[in-house]
Design a protein around this motif. Structure first.
Motif, PDB file in Angstrom:
ATOM      1  N   GLN A 129       0.764  -1.355   0.269  1.00 24.78           N
ATOM      2  CA  GLN A 129      -0.292   0.018  -0.178  1.00 24.78           C
ATOM      3  C   GLN A 129       1.079   1.324  -0.405  1.00 24.78           C
ATOM      4  O   GLN A 129       0.969   1.916  -0.596  1.00 24.78           O
ATOM      5  N   GLU A 162      -2.348  -6.223  -2.765  1.00 22.90           N
ATOM      6  CA  GLU A 162      -3.010  -5.621  -2.591  1.00 22.90           C
ATOM      7  C   GLU A 162      -4.991  -6.266  -3.364  1.00 22.90           C
ATOM      8  O   GLU A 162      -5.284  -6.117  -2.354  1.00 22.90           O
ATOM      9  N   GLU A 190      -9.227  -2.695   3.853  1.00 26.70           N
ATOM     10  CA  GLU A 190      -9.375  -0.926   5.116  1.00 26.70           C
ATOM     11  C   GLU A 190      -8.410  -0.644   6.021  1.00 26.70           C
ATOM     12  O   GLU A 190      -7.881   0.638   6.211  1.00 26.70           O
ATOM     13  N   ARG A 234      -5.484   0.834   4.750  1.00 30.36           N
ATOM     14  CA  ARG A 234      -4.944   1.823   4.300  1.00 30.36           C
ATOM     15  C   ARG A 234      -5.041   2.666   5.118  1.00 30.36           C
ATOM     16  O   ARG A 234      -4.437   4.177   5.414  1.00 30.36           O
ATOM     17  N   SER A 291      -2.757   5.275   5.786  1.00 29.48           N
ATOM     18  CA  SER A 291      -2.839   7.232   5.490  1.00 29.48           C
ATOM     19  C   SER A 291      -2.338   7.558   6.761  1.00 29.48           C
ATOM     20  O   SER A 291      -2.031   8.606   6.615  1.00 29.48           O
ATOM     21  N   LEU A 324      -1.122   6.336  -2.415  1.00 26.16           N
ATOM     22  CA  LEU A 324      -2.459   5.200  -2.040  1.00 26.16           C
ATOM     23  C   LEU A 324      -3.568   6.142  -2.469  1.00 26.16           C
ATOM     24  O   LEU A 324      -4.101   5.164  -2.023  1.00 26.16           O
ATOM     25  N   ALA A 349      -9.201   7.220   3.195  1.00 28.03           N
ATOM     26  CA  ALA A 349      -8.244   5.778   2.432  1.00 28.03           C
ATOM     27  C   ALA A 349      -9.405   4.734   2.905  1.00 28.03           C
ATOM     28  O   ALA A 349      -9.071   3.448   1.867  1.00 28.03           O
TER      29      ALA A 349
END
Length: 682
Positions: A236, A285, A297, A300, A304, A329, A532
């Motif tokens: 990511q 990914e 998620e 991510r 972030s 991202l 994100a």
């Protein structure tokens, strides 16, 4: 010609590219005096090492040379087994010894170099293939340095990737998506080519069985769970540094895991940090998104937030680079017309405004935006010179673009008189969302470049990165505004980032459009977290948005829904509730002494209430098993409930919908009798 010969010829004919590697192998097989005695092919899984070994075997057969093939997977690190299988190369002159999967017997490398190879017959040659780069001793030894060559097998370029797909019969209109996914990896390209085309207009995505094969072949076995978690982060993040890995994973042996990452054949270690090969990034990914969407998620979001911290901790000079890494991202979210990228632009330098820059900046403003805009620039150069940043090409002193992010915390009549944009923004703020004590607003007032005004370009990308960095680093900022003349071009991009068009004003006969957001209704941390989320809709941050149905007129509906889902995802991290957007909703009683605890209690009560309805029992079980009692993975939750994974996912999706609907009813004011209103159904 027998079947074996026909297969060998077909495989050799299907080999695309690899001209430099084939040239070296051809020289070795021809017996050229300057050819190496040992060639070591190395690269990640699926990159084409075995194909090159098959090519060498085919060419050797055509030349009448004996070929001895050894598979390192079955040697068990035992030198006696290698010596036994490679024995013919010690007896017959001119033998070609091929050892594949050498990484599986890497412990034999020193013995092979210092002992076994010295026994080979005259004119024998050796070609090794493995995922791990060769030991430095090959080149440090002055004798071997002249007889050994290492060949790093790299991903195919775009043209050769298209050629491989064309050879597999893939139509031209499908190749672009497959090339983008595979990142030049021949195995990924070949497997993608074997998949049926999707429905017209539907983006191509690899299926689960293909992902399973690719993960096994490209990544291989992993030492433990923390190593898989680390690879999920690498997939990511734009670039992985030890600090980022620690921020996302915690202190789970971060030092040792980072050292392990550096040694992987599909990870490139650079001065900036670690980068995975494109194909490995895409496969990891896609695999996590397919296998565990919730964890996808979560990773991510963590990346972030770590990126946000990196921007805040960066030096002034490094801010644009850290912002670009954070923006990586969100690559592709804006579609093919997204005006921003994460690319570096080392040929452009950014500095604060210098006194000698002012004449050039004013001329640029007048030429690109007219005299009225130039007059506003001149005013703000005097009033807030520190707000300006100037770009110039490396080695030149001439400005080619400039920007200004103004800080405004008091309304001055002079500002209004000198700049109609500021006057319009102030009027809007006072009417809709006045500043409170200690608050200020920021406005990216100017973004001007030579020759193309506000068209997308590297200069505009750098302007955007600096503006985003200013927002991330500002303290006490209540609102953000940004000004564009070309609203048609930039509007959709800004909307995706959560900025709505609020004001339009004429400046010297040119229409300037002002977009903005209110950080008091969604903090920067919440924004970074929300962005994100895959497919998360932007949260409207202006009071007018509540007219569309925000619960209690206090939290927009989209933000409320995302807040409920975020509460579930962070259920076992109670401190995360301290920043929940739901704290500003009627779920928390006014004057609560412990808002976070009251919010958790309200959600738990709503979860428990689902099982009182026979139709909601299965949904309740899926929700509780996934979040409240926290199974390690979604598949583990499905096994725990004793239902197929697809059934479990349907129950979980229904449970989320029911929970949000229940909490929305609870947070909404009651409908007066006789009004004709109705509560939304569960």
């Amino acid at each position: 010609m027998g079947l074996a010969d026909r297969l060998a010829a077909a495989r050799a004919g299907a080999l695309v590219g690899r001209e430099p590697e084939r040239a070296v192998l051809d020289r070795m097989l021809s017996g050229a005096a300057d050819a190496p005695f040992v060639a070591y092919l190395h690269g990640p899984g699926g990159i084409g090492k075995s194909s090159l070994l098959r090519y060498a075997a085919w060419r050797a057969g055509l030349g009448g040379r004996r070929v001895v093939q050894v598979d390192g997977r079955f040697l068990g690190g035992d030198p006696r087994r290698l010596a036994e299988e490679a024995a013919p190369a010690c007896a017959e002159p001119g033998t070609v010894l091929l050892i594949d999967s050498f990484e599986r017997c890497q412990s034999l490398e020193a013995w092979l170099r210092d002992t076994f190879l010295l026994r080979l017959a005259d004119r024998a040659i050796v070609i090794l293939a493995g995922r791990v780069a060769p030991d430095a001793e090959w080149c440090l030894d002055p004798g071997w340095a002249q007889l050994f060559t290492a060949l790093a097998v790299r991903p195919l370029d775009t043209a050769r990737s298209h050629a491989l797909l064309a050879a597999r019969g893939v139509p031209a209109e499908r190749r672009g998506a497959l090339v983008a996914f595979a990142g030049g990896n021949p195995l990924a390209l070949s497997l993608a080519a074997s998949m049926p085309a999707g429905a017209p207009g539907v983006p191509w995505e690899p299926a689960g069985d293909v992902l399973t094969i690719l993960v096994e072949r490209l990544v291989g076995d992993l030492p433990g769970v923390v190593h898989r978690r680390a690879l999920e982060v690498v997939a990511q993040a734009c670039v992985t540094r030890e600090q980022l890995l620690r921020a996302v994973l915690g202190d789970e042996d971060t030092d040792a895991v980072f050292r392990w990452l550096r040694q992987l054949p599909y990870i490139e270690a650079t001065p900036e940090g670690l980068y995975p090969h494109d194909a490995v990034r895409a496969v990891l990914e896609a695999d996590l998104r397919w296998r565990n969407p919730e964890r996808y998620e979560d990773v991510r979001v963590r990346v972030s937030l770590a990126g946000l911290r990196a921007v805040r901790d960066a030096s002034e000079e490094d801010v644009p680079a850290r912002v670009a890494e954070w923006m990586f991202l969100f690559r592709g979210q804006g579609g093919p017309d997204d005006p921003y990228t994460h690319r570096a632009h080392p040929h452009i330098e950014e500095t604060a405004l210098r006194p000698e820059d002012v004449p050039g900046v004013l001329r640029m403003a007048e030429k690109e935006e007219g005299p009225a805009s130039a007059a506003a620039v001149a005013y703000w150069v005097r009033r807030q010179p520190e707000a300006f940043r100037v770009h110039r090409y490396a080695g030149s002193r001439t400005p080619v673009s400039f920007m200004a992010v103004l800080r405004l915390d008091a309304s001055l009549t002079e500002d209004h008189a000198e700049d109609p944009v500021i006057a319009a923004v102030r009027e809007f703020v006072e009417a809709v969302a006045p500043l409170g004590p200690g608050e200020h607003l920021g406005i990216r007032r100017f973004a001007v470049q030579v020759g193309g005004h506000q068209r997308p370009s590297p200069l505009m990308e750098l302007i955007g990165r600096r503006a985003i960095g200013e927002e991330m680093r500002a303290r006490g900022r209540a609102m953000t505004f940004t000004v564009f003349e070309d609203a048609d071009r930039w509007g959709s991009h800004l909307a995706g980032a959560g900025l709505a068009e609020l004001v339009a004003v004429d400046v010297g006969g040119r229409r300037q459009h002002v977009f903005g957001r209110d950080w008091r209704r969604q903090t920067v941390e919440q924004w970074a977290r929300h962005r994100a989320r895959a497919g998360a809709a932007p949260v409207a941050t202006w009071p007018a948005a509540d007219a569309t149905g925000g619960p209690g007129g206090r939290v927009p509906r989209a933000a409320f829904t995302e807040g409920v889902l975020e509460a579930l995802r962070t259920w076992h991290t109670p401190r995360a509730f301290a920043t929940s957007v739901l704290l500003d909703s009627p779920l928390v009683p006014p004057g609560s002494s412990d808002p976070a605890a009251d919010l958790r209690a309200a959600i738990l009560t709503a979860v428990d209430a689902m099982q009182t309805d026979p139709a909601g029992v299965k949904a309740h079980e899926a929700l509780a098993a996934t979040y409240i009692t926290a199974s390690r993975t979604h598949k583990a939750a499905a096994r725990r409930l004793g239902v197929p994974y697809g059934t479990y996912r349907r129950h979980l999706a229904l449970a989320k919908e029911r929970l949000v609907a229940h909490l929305l009813r609870q947070a909404s004011p009651p409908v007066a009798s006789g009004s004709g209103g109705a509560a939304p159904p569960d």
